[in-house]
Scaffold this active site. Structure first.
Site, mmCIF file in Angstrom:
data_model
loop_
_atom_site.group_PDB
_atom_site.id
_atom_site.type_symbol
_atom_site.label_atom_id
_atom_site.label_comp_id
_atom_site.label_asym_id
_atom_site.label_seq_id
_atom_site.Cartn_x
_atom_site.Cartn_y
_atom_site.Cartn_z
ATOM 1 C CG ASP A 1 2.558 5.107 5.730
ATOM 2 O OD1 ASP A 1 2.042 4.106 6.258
ATOM 3 O OD2 ASP A 1 2.981 6.077 6.376
ATOM 4 C CG ASP B 1 0.034 -0.017 2.533
ATOM 5 O OD1 ASP B 1 0.366 -1.127 2.963
ATOM 6 O OD2 ASP B 1 0.422 1.054 3.042
#
Ligand SMILES: [Zn+2]
Length: 290
Positions: free
Chosen positions: A212, A210
Site C-alpha cells: 500500500d 502490492d
C-alpha cells in the site's frame, strides 16, 4: 445431485477455476436479498462437490461497495455449503509481506461504511460472536496447503476492510500501519460476518499484490501493477484450492456450525412470519415452524 460442501468465492483476477474443476452445472440462485454476483458454478474438485462464485461477477463488473454480500452468502447456504473459502487480492501493510506472498488472516477490522452487514432485522434479532471471525480448522488447512503449493505464507494477521473503490490516502495508510494491520482489502467484510451468521466456516487466502502507499520506496499503487502480480498469484491460488478440497474433514468439529445457538434473542412467537420465511435456511434448525 450432491450438495456442494465447499464454496469458493473468487476475488479480483479469479473469475473461474481454470483447472481441476469438473463443471457439472451452472445455477442461477434467487435469494430474498436479491441476486448474487453471478450464477454459481457447481462441480467436483478432487472428488468433493464444490460451488464457485466470482465475487465481482464475470468480467469484473461489480465494485466492492456494490457487491450483494448477503445474496452471495445466502446462495452458498441454501446450496448446502459448509466451508467457504475467500480468495482475495490485498495490499500489504508490512515490509515482510512482499507482493506475491499469501496471508491467511485470523482477524478482521471492518472499516466499511455503506454495506448491509447482517441477515437479521425486521423482527428477528441475533447477535453472533465475531471474537474469532475465522474458522480455525479451515485456516490451518489453507495455510498448510498454500505452503505445500509453493507459496510464501504468513499464517495469521489482521485484514482491514476498507470501503474503496479508491485506494488509501498516505495518511490513512500510515494510520493503519500504526494499528499493526497486516493486509488491506475491500471485500472480506461483511462477507465474514454473514458467513458466521449463516454458520458457514470461513477463511481467506489473501494474496498480496502490492505494498500500500505507506511504502515510500515503492512507486504508488497503480491498477496496472496490481493486475500483473495478481495474475501470478491467481495460478497459485487455484492450486491451493484444489489441495484444500482434497483434505477437508467430513465432519466439522469447530464452533462455526453452532454460531446461532445462543445468538437468537427474539421470542419465537414475536418473529413475523415473513421474516421467518426469509431466514428459515439459517434459523429453521433452532426455531422449527411449519
Ligand atoms: Zn469452522
Amino acid at each position: 445431485m450432491e450438495k456442494p460442501v465447499l464454496g469458493i468465492i473468487g476475488g479480483s483476477g479469479l473469475y473461474q477455476m481454470e483447472e481441476g474443476l469438473e463443471i457439472l452445472e451452472e445455477v442461477t440462485v434467487e435469494t430474498p436479498f436479491g441476486p448474487p454476483s453471478d450464477s454459481l458454478i457447481l462441480g467436483k474438485m478432487e472428488g468433493l462437490p464444490v460451488a464457485f462464485l466470482a465475487r465481482h461477477g464475470k468480467g469484473h463488473r461489480i465494485m466492492p461497495s456494490e457487491i450483494n454480500y448477503r445474496a452471495n452468502v445466502y446462495a452458498m447456504k441454501v446450496l448446502g455449503v459448509q466451508w467457504l473459502l475467500s480468495i482475495s487480492a490485498v495490499g500489504s501493510m508490512k515490509e515482510e509481506i512482499e507482493p506475491g506472498h499469501m496471508v491467511v488472516p485470523h482477524q478482521f477490522i471492518d472499516w466499511t461504511r455503506k454495506r448491509a452487514s447482517t441477515f437479521f432485522g425486521d423482527g428477528l434479532v441475533a447477535h453472533v460472536s465475531m471474537a474469532d471471525p475465522v474458522c480455525p480448522v479451515l485456516a490451518k488447512i489453507l495455510a498448510e496447503e498454500a505452503r505445500r503449493a509453493g507459496a510464501t505464507v504468513h499464517e495469521g494477521g489482521v485484514y482491514l476492510c476498507m470501503e474503496g473503490p479508491q485506494f488509501s490516502t498516505r495518511a490513512e495508510s500510515l494510520l493503519y500501519r500504526s494499528w499493526d494491520i497486516s493486509v488491506i482489502g475491500m471485500t472480506n467484510m461483511p462477507e465474514a460476518k454473514l458467513a458466521r451468521e449463516a454458520e458457514i466456516c470461513y477463511a481467506t487466502l489473501a494474496m498480496a499484490t502490492d505494498y500500500d502507499c505507506w511504502h515510500q520506496a515503492e512507486e504508488d499503487v497503480t491498477v496496472e501493477m496490481v493486475i500483473q502480480t495478481l495474475k501470478r498469484n491467481v495460478e497459485t491460488a487455484q492450486a491451493v484450492v484444489r489441495r484444500v478440497a482434497a483434505r477437508l474433514p467430513v465432519e466439522r468439529g469447530c464452533p462455526c456450525p453452532k454460531a446461532l445457538e445462543n445468538a437468537l434473542i427474539t421470542q419465537e412467537e414475536a418473529i413475523p412470519h415473513e421474516t421467518y420465511r426469509r431466514l428459515k435456511p439459517l434459523v429453521g434448525k433452532y426455531i422449527p415452524r411449519s
